[in-house]
Enzyme design. Structure first.
Site, PDB file in Angstrom:
ATOM      1  N   GLU A  94      -9.859 -73.759 -33.785  1.00 56.01           N
ATOM      2  CA  GLU A  94     -11.244 -72.735 -32.986  1.00 56.01           C
ATOM      3  C   GLU A  94     -12.156 -73.225 -32.320  1.00 56.01           C
ATOM      4  O   GLU A  94     -11.867 -74.821 -32.177  1.00 56.01           O
ATOM      5  CB  GLU A  94     -12.004 -72.630 -34.856  1.00 56.01           C
ATOM      6  N   GLU A 139     -21.960 -69.975 -28.961  1.00 54.93           N
ATOM      7  CA  GLU A 139     -22.234 -71.007 -29.409  1.00 54.93           C
ATOM      8  C   GLU A 139     -24.099 -71.004 -29.511  1.00 54.93           C
ATOM      9  O   GLU A 139     -23.626 -72.277 -29.005  1.00 54.93           O
ATOM     10  CB  GLU A 139     -22.050 -71.448 -30.370  1.00 54.93           C
TER      11      GLU A 139
END
Length: 279
Positions: A103, A108
């Site tokens: 990932e 974020e």
């Protein structure tokens, strides 16, 4: 132009335990759409009444295509932010249980954050070489993740215009990242500093200088840890990160109570000019 041509709407429960219902179909049409000017909008429901601790409708979309290598350029005008809000632009490997196909978290952050965090999550045996040079602050070097330990290896950007309100006030910018066998590299450009080769759609990362974040293959075999990746945009609320960080972010009350105030989510939306992939 609709998003459904290139993207799939995820409608399962949020794996990060957020207070959201990820919706698709007709329910999604009010929250995920393309404006007349071509800008894609992905938003949290800010019109419905939801009780404290309830679940608010939101969106998670994943690209129908996946790529085992390439250069990915996201031109973003604005991103979601605010108390209780946890947006991400990321990619997820296909074909193995998380996190064994890898990932890559390109954008974020949570709540009132102003500095973006770039993170990798992998199976065992992938480490970020601490001698790596990049423009951001090194946070952690163990990329190996599991449900009980999912910090991953990460860089935190230094500028406060890289995430949230101040990013939006400058009409955003470009996040570019490359996935190759020798490294995963990420570059961030403010709106007024986007290289001409990106604008002309002939990107040449060799001219962009030191990456914002860099994950070389010196202590991690990129090709075996990061399989074909699908791109994802989502907005979750509270959950495993924004929830515990809520109070320390200077946010009022509790994250559960924030869910009930729909005005909290007026700016909880992505506005995306384009996502381009070069191979």
């Amino acid at each position: 132009d609709s998003l459904s041509s290139g993207w799939t709407f995820f409608t399962d429960a949020d794996p990060t335990n957020g207070l959201v219902n990820y919706v698709g179909g007709q329910e999604a049409s009010k929250l995920a759409y393309v404006q007349d000017d071509g800008t894609a909008v992905i938003a949290v429901d800010d019109t419905s009444d939801v009780p404290a601790g309830g679940k608010r409708n939101s969106i998670r979309i994943s690209s129908k295509k996946s790529w085992d290598r390439g250069l990915f350029i996201a031109d973003i005008y604005s991103m979601p932010h605010g108390c209780g809000v946890w947006p991400a632009y990321w990619s997820l490997g296909n074909g193995k249980e998380w996190p064994n196909a890898g990932e890559i978290d390109i954008i974020e952050g949570v709540n009132t954050n102003t500095q973006n965090q770039v993170t990798l999550h992998s199976g065992p045996g992938c480490v970020l070489d601490k001698t790596t040079e990049a423009l951001s602050n090194l946070l952690g070097t163990s990329c190996e993740s599991s449900n009980g330990n999912n910090a991953g290896c990460a860089w935190q950007q230094k500028g406060n215009r890289t995430f949230g309100h101040l990013f939006n006030m400058q009409a955003g910018g470009v996040y570019a990242h490359s996935l190759e066998s020798d490294a995963i590299s990420v570059w961030f450009f403010d709106r007024d500093e986007i290289p001409a080769d990106i604008t002309s759609q002939k990107p040449d990362p060799s001219t962009w200088g030191t990456p914002t974040a860099l994950f070389p293959n010196t202590k991690c075999d990129i090709s075996s840890h990061f399989l074909a990746q699908s791109l994802i945009f989502d907005i979750t609320l509270c959950g495993d990160w924004a929830g515990p960080a809520y109070e320390s972010s200077g946010c009022p009350g509790t994250c559960q109570s924030a869910i009930a105030d729909k005005s909290n989510f007026n700016v909880a939306q992505w506005k995306i000019a384009s996502v381009s992939v070069y191979q």
